[in-house]
Design a protein around this motif. Structure first.
Motif, PDB file in Angstrom:
ATOM      1  N   UNK A 204       0.809  -1.216   0.000  1.00  0.00           N
ATOM      2  CA  UNK A 204       0.000   0.000   0.000  1.00  0.00           C
ATOM      3  C   UNK A 204       0.842   1.265   0.000  1.00  0.00           C
ATOM      4  N   UNK A 205       2.142   1.111   0.211  1.00  0.00           N
ATOM      5  CA  UNK A 205       3.015   2.279   0.269  1.00  0.00           C
ATOM      6  C   UNK A 205       3.310   2.842  -1.116  1.00  0.00           C
ATOM      7  N   UNK A 206       3.460   4.152  -1.155  1.00  0.00           N
ATOM      8  CA  UNK A 206       3.854   4.825  -2.394  1.00  0.00           C
ATOM      9  C   UNK A 206       5.372   4.773  -2.485  1.00  0.00           C
ATOM     10  N   UNK A 207       5.894   4.180  -3.559  1.00  0.00           N
ATOM     11  CA  UNK A 207       7.346   4.137  -3.713  1.00  0.00           C
ATOM     12  C   UNK A 207       7.856   5.423  -4.347  1.00  0.00           C
ATOM     13  N   UNK A 208       7.318   5.772  -5.517  1.00  0.00           N
ATOM     14  CA  UNK A 208       7.699   7.054  -6.110  1.00  0.00           C
ATOM     15  C   UNK A 208       6.708   7.521  -7.158  1.00  0.00           C
ATOM     16  N   UNK A 209       6.824   8.812  -7.456  1.00  0.00           N
ATOM     17  CA  UNK A 209       6.081   9.435  -8.551  1.00  0.00           C
ATOM     18  C   UNK A 209       7.134   9.955  -9.520  1.00  0.00           C
ATOM     19  N   UNK A 210       6.891   9.804 -10.824  1.00  0.00           N
ATOM     20  CA  UNK A 210       7.818  10.317 -11.830  1.00  0.00           C
ATOM     21  C   UNK A 210       7.179  11.466 -12.599  1.00  0.00           C
ATOM     22  N   UNK A 211       7.919  12.540 -12.769  1.00  0.00           N
ATOM     23  CA  UNK A 211       7.531  13.606 -13.690  1.00  0.00           C
ATOM     24  C   UNK A 211       8.624  13.713 -14.747  1.00  0.00           C
ATOM     25  N   UNK A 212       8.209  13.977 -15.987  1.00  0.00           N
ATOM     26  CA  UNK A 212       9.146  13.957 -17.116  1.00  0.00           C
ATOM     27  C   UNK A 212       9.339  15.363 -17.679  1.00  0.00           C
ATOM     28  N   UNK A 213      10.579  15.787 -17.751  1.00  0.00           N
ATOM     29  CA  UNK A 213      10.912  17.117 -18.264  1.00  0.00           C
ATOM     30  C   UNK A 213      10.958  17.112 -19.796  1.00  0.00           C
ATOM     31  N   UNK A 214      10.799  18.291 -20.373  1.00  0.00           N
ATOM     32  CA  UNK A 214      10.947  18.437 -21.824  1.00  0.00           C
ATOM     33  C   UNK A 214      12.404  18.520 -22.252  1.00  0.00           C
ATOM     34  N   UNK A 215      13.305  18.692 -21.283  1.00  0.00           N
ATOM     35  CA  UNK A 215      14.725  18.857 -21.602  1.00  0.00           C
ATOM     36  C   UNK A 215      15.575  18.160 -20.550  1.00  0.00           C
ATOM     37  N   UNK A 216      16.655  17.524 -20.995  1.00  0.00           N
ATOM     38  CA  UNK A 216      17.594  16.900 -20.046  1.00  0.00           C
ATOM     39  C   UNK A 216      18.234  17.975 -19.170  1.00  0.00           C
ATOM     40  N   UNK A 217      18.326  19.203 -19.703  1.00  0.00           N
ATOM     41  CA  UNK A 217      18.933  20.276 -18.909  1.00  0.00           C
ATOM     42  C   UNK A 217      18.083  20.628 -17.688  1.00  0.00           C
ATOM     43  N   UNK A 218      16.751  20.544 -17.820  1.00  0.00           N
ATOM     44  CA  UNK A 218      15.890  20.775 -16.645  1.00  0.00           C
ATOM     45  C   UNK A 218      16.277  19.811 -15.520  1.00  0.00           C
ATOM     46  N   UNK A 219      16.531  18.557 -15.910  1.00  0.00           N
ATOM     47  CA  UNK A 219      16.869  17.518 -14.932  1.00  0.00           C
ATOM     48  C   UNK A 219      18.266  17.764 -14.369  1.00  0.00           C
ATOM     49  N   UNK A 220      19.186  18.125 -15.238  1.00  0.00           N
ATOM     50  CA  UNK A 220      20.567  18.374 -14.806  1.00  0.00           C
ATOM     51  C   UNK A 220      20.679  19.555 -13.854  1.00  0.00           C
ATOM     52  N   UNK A 221      20.015  20.652 -14.195  1.00  0.00           N
ATOM     53  CA  UNK A 221      20.033  21.809 -13.295  1.00  0.00           C
ATOM     54  C   UNK A 221      19.392  21.451 -11.954  1.00  0.00           C
ATOM     55  N   UNK A 222      18.304  20.672 -12.005  1.00  0.00           N
ATOM     56  CA  UNK A 222      17.627  20.260 -10.761  1.00  0.00           C
ATOM     57  C   UNK A 222      18.564  19.418  -9.901  1.00  0.00           C
ATOM     58  N   UNK A 223      19.339  18.549 -10.561  1.00  0.00           N
ATOM     59  CA  UNK A 223      20.276  17.702  -9.817  1.00  0.00           C
ATOM     60  C   UNK A 223      21.290  18.577  -9.059  1.00  0.00           C
ATOM     61  N   UNK A 224      21.801  19.605  -9.719  1.00  0.00           N
ATOM     62  CA  UNK A 224      22.737  20.519  -9.046  1.00  0.00           C
ATOM     63  C   UNK A 224      22.071  21.216  -7.863  1.00  0.00           C
ATOM     64  N   UNK A 225      20.835  21.682  -8.071  1.00  0.00           N
ATOM     65  CA  UNK A 225      20.117  22.375  -6.988  1.00  0.00           C
ATOM     66  C   UNK A 225      19.918  21.438  -5.796  1.00  0.00           C
TER      67      UNK A 225
END
Ligand SMILES: [Fe+2]
Length: 289
Positions: A204-225
């Motif tokens: 019953x536990x929630x493991x994760x939710x995924x959201x998908x960016x339009x750009x790999x850079x959105x993900x990369x900048x988020x990783x740095x933040x």
């Protein structure tokens, strides 16, 4: 028959300030406070909102909203659920206004235990999403919000429920160690739902939710933040074996994870179901802060 996409997720959160910092500062989502309520809706595309935070003493999933494209399909699904002796409650006008949909029904998922809502006719806006940081935005539309992953007690029965009643089709399987996982789609997104045998997480536990960016850079900048802010990174950047999503996973203030991804492949007409022996092509190694 069945649902067409993951529409929205509501969360009861015990650390609303940390959550707001995460959704706005890392994911660039747009807060939409409500009048006369401490709940906060978050916009990330043309829908009025996709996430809602309910400040609470506990951390739990308040609601999982599944979108259906038309009223007739919605009624068909309700009839199917009721035919299986599942109690389905018609949402009040007030609840529909809160969710910003034309019509909804709620029921408790007999497998996951989550409060599910099925609806049609979400409120959308032609004004552009106004992100809180410089991002290219999210891949949603007919693919829906993203994907959601739950631990379940009875994996086979849970897969059958989501196949036979909720209208999902199997995308593929990953079998590694004790983490058997089944991936299911209801639109071209590789998976909108994944179910994992309980073990590392409770049924019953929630493991994760995924959201998908339009750009790999959105993900990369988020990783740095995320690294700069000391937010726990649970899996470092990597690429999944089945959906080819390039992503990293962080731990939310509620304990479950969010996967921030880019480049997931879609299900086509000649899709062949496979079983993978590991979840990653490369990366996705556990990382400590
Ligand atoms: Fe995922």
């Amino acid at each position: 028959m069945g649902v067409d996409s993951l529409g929205y997720v509501g969360l009861n959160v015990s650390k609303p300030t940390e959550w707001a910092n995460l959704l706005e500062g890392v994911f660039g989502m747009e807060a939409r406070p409500r009048e006369g309520s401490n709940a906060i809706d978050y916009r990330l595309d043309d829908h009025h909102h996709r996430f809602t935070l309910y400040p609470s003493k506990e951390d739990s999933v308040a609601v999982v909203g599944w979108e259906v494209t038309a009223e007739a399909k919605l009624e068909e699904l309700v009839a199917e659920l009721r035919g299986r002796q599942i109690e389905v409650i018609a949402g009040s006008q007030a609840l529909c206004e809160e969710r910003k949909v034309r019509k909804l029904y709620s029921f408790t998922c007999p497998m996951v235990g989550s409060n599910n809502e099925i609806y049609y006719g979400p409120l959308v806006s032609n004004t552009l999403f106004n992100p809180r940081r410089g991002i290219s935005g999210y891949k949603t539309g007919s693919l829906g919000l993203g994907h959601i992953v739950f631990w379940v007690k009875d994996l086979a029965a849970s897969v059958k429920f989501y196949q036979d009643i909720m209208g999902f089709n199997i995308s593929d399987y990953i079998a590694w160690d004790v983490h058997d996982a089944v991936f299911l789609h209801c639109n071209p997104r590789h998976h909108t739902l994944a179910l994992m045998k309980e073990g590392p997480g409770p049924a019953g536990g929630l493991m994760h939710i995924m959201v998908e960016a339009n750009s790999i850079d959105d993900v990369g900048y988020a990783y740095d933040i995320v690294r700069d802010r000391g937010i726990p990174v649970m899996l470092d950047p990597g690429k999944h074996s089945n959906d080819h999503m390039q992503s990293f996973y962080l731990q939310t203030p509620s304990g479950f994870w969010i996967e921030y991804g880019f480049g997931g492949r879609e299900i086509g007409p000649d899709w062949e179901i496979k079983t993978y022996d590991q979840p990653m092509l490369w990366g996705h190694r556990p990382l400590t802060v």
